[in-house]
Scaffold this active site. Structure first.
Site, PDB file in Angstrom:
ATOM      1  N   HIS A  42     -52.518  -2.936 -24.809  1.00 23.52           N
ATOM      2  CA  HIS A  42     -51.121  -2.102 -24.097  1.00 23.52           C
ATOM      3  C   HIS A  42     -50.658  -1.052 -25.482  1.00 23.52           C
ATOM      4  O   HIS A  42     -49.656  -0.624 -25.040  1.00 23.52           O
ATOM      5  CB  HIS A  42     -50.830  -2.878 -23.536  1.00 23.52           C
ATOM      6  CG  HIS A  42     -51.147  -2.960 -22.137  1.00 23.52           C
ATOM      7  ND1 HIS A  42     -52.061  -3.985 -22.642  1.00 23.52           N
ATOM      8  CD2 HIS A  42     -52.066  -2.629 -20.960  1.00 23.52           C
ATOM      9  CE1 HIS A  42     -52.371  -4.637 -20.790  1.00 23.52           C
ATOM     10  NE2 HIS A  42     -51.811  -3.466 -19.926  1.00 23.52           N
ATOM     11  N   ASP A  78     -24.176  -2.778 -11.453  1.00 24.66           N
ATOM     12  CA  ASP A  78     -23.461  -1.938  -9.664  1.00 24.66           C
ATOM     13  C   ASP A  78     -23.333  -3.408  -9.700  1.00 24.66           C
ATOM     14  O   ASP A  78     -23.410  -3.992 -10.333  1.00 24.66           O
ATOM     15  CB  ASP A  78     -24.353  -1.267  -9.229  1.00 24.66           C
ATOM     16  CG  ASP A  78     -26.178  -2.519  -9.505  1.00 24.66           C
ATOM     17  OD1 ASP A  78     -26.980  -2.007 -10.321  1.00 24.66           O
ATOM     18  OD2 ASP A  78     -26.115  -3.108  -8.992  1.00 24.66           O
TER      19      ASP A  78
HETATM   20  N1  ADE Z   1     -30.386  -3.361 -12.661  1.00 16.15           N
HETATM   21  C1  ADE Z   1     -29.496  -2.931 -12.240  1.00 16.15           C
HETATM   22  N2  ADE Z   1     -28.782  -3.022 -11.038  1.00 16.15           N
HETATM   23  C2  ADE Z   1     -30.218  -3.714 -10.231  1.00 16.15           C
HETATM   24  C3  ADE Z   1     -30.009  -4.373  -8.769  1.00 16.15           C
HETATM   25  N3  ADE Z   1     -29.226  -4.181  -8.007  1.00 16.15           N
HETATM   26  N4  ADE Z   1     -30.804  -5.278  -9.072  1.00 16.15           N
HETATM   27  C4  ADE Z   1     -31.945  -5.458  -9.846  1.00 16.15           C
HETATM   28  N5  ADE Z   1     -32.169  -5.103 -11.320  1.00 16.15           N
HETATM   29  C5  ADE Z   1     -31.621  -4.464 -11.646  1.00 16.15           C
END
Ligand code: ADE
Length: 237
Positions: free
Chosen positions: A5, A206
């Protein structure tokens, strides 16, 4: 000698590697932060660039998404290219009311539902942990290099992006888990298996418990650049 890879020649990859998930991010980090960056591998569009950071050789290579992908690249880098340290720079979903969108999490440990915890030692679920020298380097750098709010603690490395089981997320949050992402356990497991060192520095992009929190694209870039600086300083520590 190429690996299945990675197409670089021996010596073309530095012992210190910054590892974002996204190949386009890797290209940008190389262009914006490394001096004299040269592309040394591009198998499957996973670019690897080598240059210098403040005079020290450093490479940037993407991991792709998820434990299987990061495990392939980390294993080949540690085992065949003499890589000593890999620091992942990524994003995560917040899953603690102690963390907010825009904060930085330095992952001391990674819980996972991936099979690798129980793969290596029969009857035992192994704990995947960060390298302490890298962790200390990151935290020293965080105090001096950025004004970001930086947390340390465990994250959840999930095999599923779209099937977040509320019972699992709630249970992990109850035990102090700060965020969810998809690669740290694979990286930490490969470092343990191959005798290397690894760390993950995450920007909270988030929040699982508060969808109202969001970042502007400008904030996203600034905060990501902060994480890259913390990660590079850890590699150099
Ligand atoms: N990376 C950024 N936000 C995420 C989430 N809510 N779940 C999994 N990986 C993430």
């Amino acid at each position: 000698m190429a690996t299945p890879h990675i197409a670089a020649e021996p010596g073309q990859i530095a012992p210190l590697v910054l590892m974002p998930g996204d190949p386009k991010r890797a290209a940008r980090i190389a262009a914006e932060h490394l001096e004299g960056a040269e592309l040394v591998s591009d198998v499957r569009g996973i670019g690897c660039w080598t240059g210098t950071w403040q005079g020290t050789p450093m490479s940037v290579m993407a991991s792709g998404m998820g434990v299987p992908s990061v495990s392939i690249y980390a294993t080949e880098l540690f085992r065949f290219y003499g890589v000593q340290r890999i620091v992942r720079v990524g994003t995560c979903g917040g899953m603690s009311d102690k963390v907010a969108v825009g904060d930085t999490i330095v992952a001391t440990a990674a819980h996972t539902n991936a099979s690798l915890s129980t793969l290596f030692v029969p009857g035992i679920s192994l704990s995947w942990t960060a390298s302490y020298p890298l962790l200390r380097g990151a935290m020293d750098a965080a105090a001096t290099l950025t004004d970001a709010t930086v947390h340390t603690g465990p994250v959840y490395c999930s095999d599923h992006f779209y099937f977040a089981n509320p019972d699992i997320i709630g249970g992990l949050a109850k035990y102090g888990t700060l965020g969810v992402e998809m690669e740290s356990a694979g990286l930490y497991a490969c470092a343990a298996a191959e005798g290397g060192e690894a760390l993950t520095v995450l920007t909270v992009s988030d929040h699982l418990f508060d969808g109202s929190q969001d970042m502007t694209s400008e904030q996203r870039e600034t905060l990501y650049a902060n994480s890259v600086r913390i990660a590079a300083a850890a590699l150099l520590a």
